[in-house]
Design a protein around this motif. Sequence first.
Motif, PDB file in Angstrom:
ATOM      1  N   UNK A  16       0.663  -1.243  -0.213  1.00  0.00           N
ATOM      2  CA  UNK A  16       0.039  -0.189   0.003  1.00  0.00           C
ATOM      3  C   UNK A  16       1.164   1.099  -0.265  1.00  0.00           C
ATOM      4  N   UNK A  17       0.598   2.607  -0.743  1.00  0.00           N
ATOM      5  CA  UNK A  17       0.918   3.614  -0.325  1.00  0.00           C
ATOM      6  C   UNK A  17      -0.023   4.453  -1.463  1.00  0.00           C
ATOM      7  N   UNK A  18      -0.137   5.952  -0.364  1.00  0.00           N
ATOM      8  CA  UNK A  18      -1.153   6.572  -1.157  1.00  0.00           C
ATOM      9  C   UNK A  18      -1.168   7.633   0.460  1.00  0.00           C
ATOM     10  N   UNK A  48       2.260  12.938  -4.289  1.00  0.00           N
ATOM     11  CA  UNK A  48       2.513  12.683  -3.945  1.00  0.00           C
ATOM     12  C   UNK A  48       3.078  11.376  -3.744  1.00  0.00           C
ATOM     13  N   UNK A  49       1.854  10.785  -4.300  1.00  0.00           N
ATOM     14  CA  UNK A  49       1.798   8.809  -5.328  1.00  0.00           C
ATOM     15  C   UNK A  49       3.299   9.540  -5.932  1.00  0.00           C
ATOM     16  N   UNK A 109     -15.881   8.818 -10.604  1.00  0.00           N
ATOM     17  CA  UNK A 109     -14.934   9.930 -11.751  1.00  0.00           C
ATOM     18  C   UNK A 109     -13.251   9.961 -11.353  1.00  0.00           C
ATOM     19  N   UNK A 110     -12.935   9.792 -12.551  1.00  0.00           N
ATOM     20  CA  UNK A 110     -11.100  10.166 -11.455  1.00  0.00           C
ATOM     21  C   UNK A 110     -10.204  11.378 -11.071  1.00  0.00           C
ATOM     22  N   UNK A 111      -9.658  11.221  -9.464  1.00  0.00           N
ATOM     23  CA  UNK A 111      -9.098  12.737  -9.454  1.00  0.00           C
ATOM     24  C   UNK A 111      -7.497  12.415 -10.004  1.00  0.00           C
ATOM     25  N   UNK A 112      -7.167  13.312 -10.248  1.00  0.00           N
ATOM     26  CA  UNK A 112      -5.977  14.254 -10.606  1.00  0.00           C
ATOM     27  C   UNK A 112      -5.086  12.732 -10.244  1.00  0.00           C
ATOM     28  N   UNK A 113      -5.022  11.602  -9.259  1.00  0.00           N
ATOM     29  CA  UNK A 113      -4.319  11.089  -8.811  1.00  0.00           C
ATOM     30  C   UNK A 113      -4.626  10.170  -9.833  1.00  0.00           C
TER      31      UNK A 113
END
Length: 370
Positions: A246-248, A289-290, A351-355
């Motif tokens: 996991x990372x986020x 960050x991702x 809906x997709x985020x910027x990430x």
Amino acid sequence: MDKTKGISRAQFLAGAAAVGVAVDARPAAATGRHGLRHRGVVYTVGEGETPGTAWSAARMRRDILAIRDELHADTVDVTGDGVERLTATAAEAAERGLHVWLQPTLADASQRDTLEHLAQCGRFAERLRRQGASVDFSVGCEFWLFVPGIVPGETVLERVQNMLDGNFDPVRMQRRLDRFTAKAAAVGRCVFHGNLSYAAAQDDRVDWRLFDIVGVDYYSYYRQHSDYIRELRKYLRWGKPLAITEFGTCTYVGAPEAGGMGWDVVDHDKDPQEIKGHLVRSEHTQAAYLVDLLDVFESMGLYAAMAFEFVTPDAPHRTDNPRYDLDMASYSITKTIKDRPDDPRSGWHWEPKEAFHALARRYGGCAHPR
């Protein structure tokens, strides 16, 4: 990483479909210099807390296609509970040619039930592997958090609070954790004959000799890449592949600094639930960050990295009032949009985020077999 969601079993949905994908028969390599071997996302299969967010096999199938064709991931970390949901999702991912990281996570059940749940999922993972799917199997996630009897507390929330308050004996906790982890590894070895792993919290002490792949849920925050690399290198001393299971981060200014507790900004005593304080929504903060962490993992040539997580249905996004924008407290790379924001039974879509877009650009730049 909001791991306090309720988890329950669902009606049987589907058995394993025959899969015909290319076998990835290479043993996992300890380290590499050519970027990540597997780039993916965590997909949680829990039913959700409301009728509107309940499990849907049809939705799952659409999501798996989106993970492959829009996010351009080559790996799905299928986690959560419910053998039928887990196996149906793993089979779908395998049939679509994705690498499967199957990780059952049964919360607040007895140790006996947890091991039985693990065994059933492991047997299915072995069937997939024998049919030619590319699959790794994880025996679970942060046992001290999810499994009663290691840390005081009957529920996940009670155990988290006892850990934060220091209401536990660290020596006794470690002894219990070691004992249960060894049992889980033994069960995993009995039913699955591919690469075996476990998803540990960063500070957990684990005997990695029990496993083929070191797995870490990673939520550190540093300003310099060198600090991440220094911290991650300690997990390589076992001479085994390292998977970032996991990372986020959440979707507000300052969330990366909060690490794995970024989700703890919701007042659950209010009706409706609301965000504490005066957080500022920032999809850019999450995306940056991702990508920053992905650069680190790529530079180290790690075995795998799975962003947490694809969707969080019980944390909907709202634009009318930031106080009720629960998506700010979500690690999801998509935002849940309800048709009727105040109706628990309302339909929804993501809906997709910027990430999402940032990861898609990075994942899409790598060649993935289909």
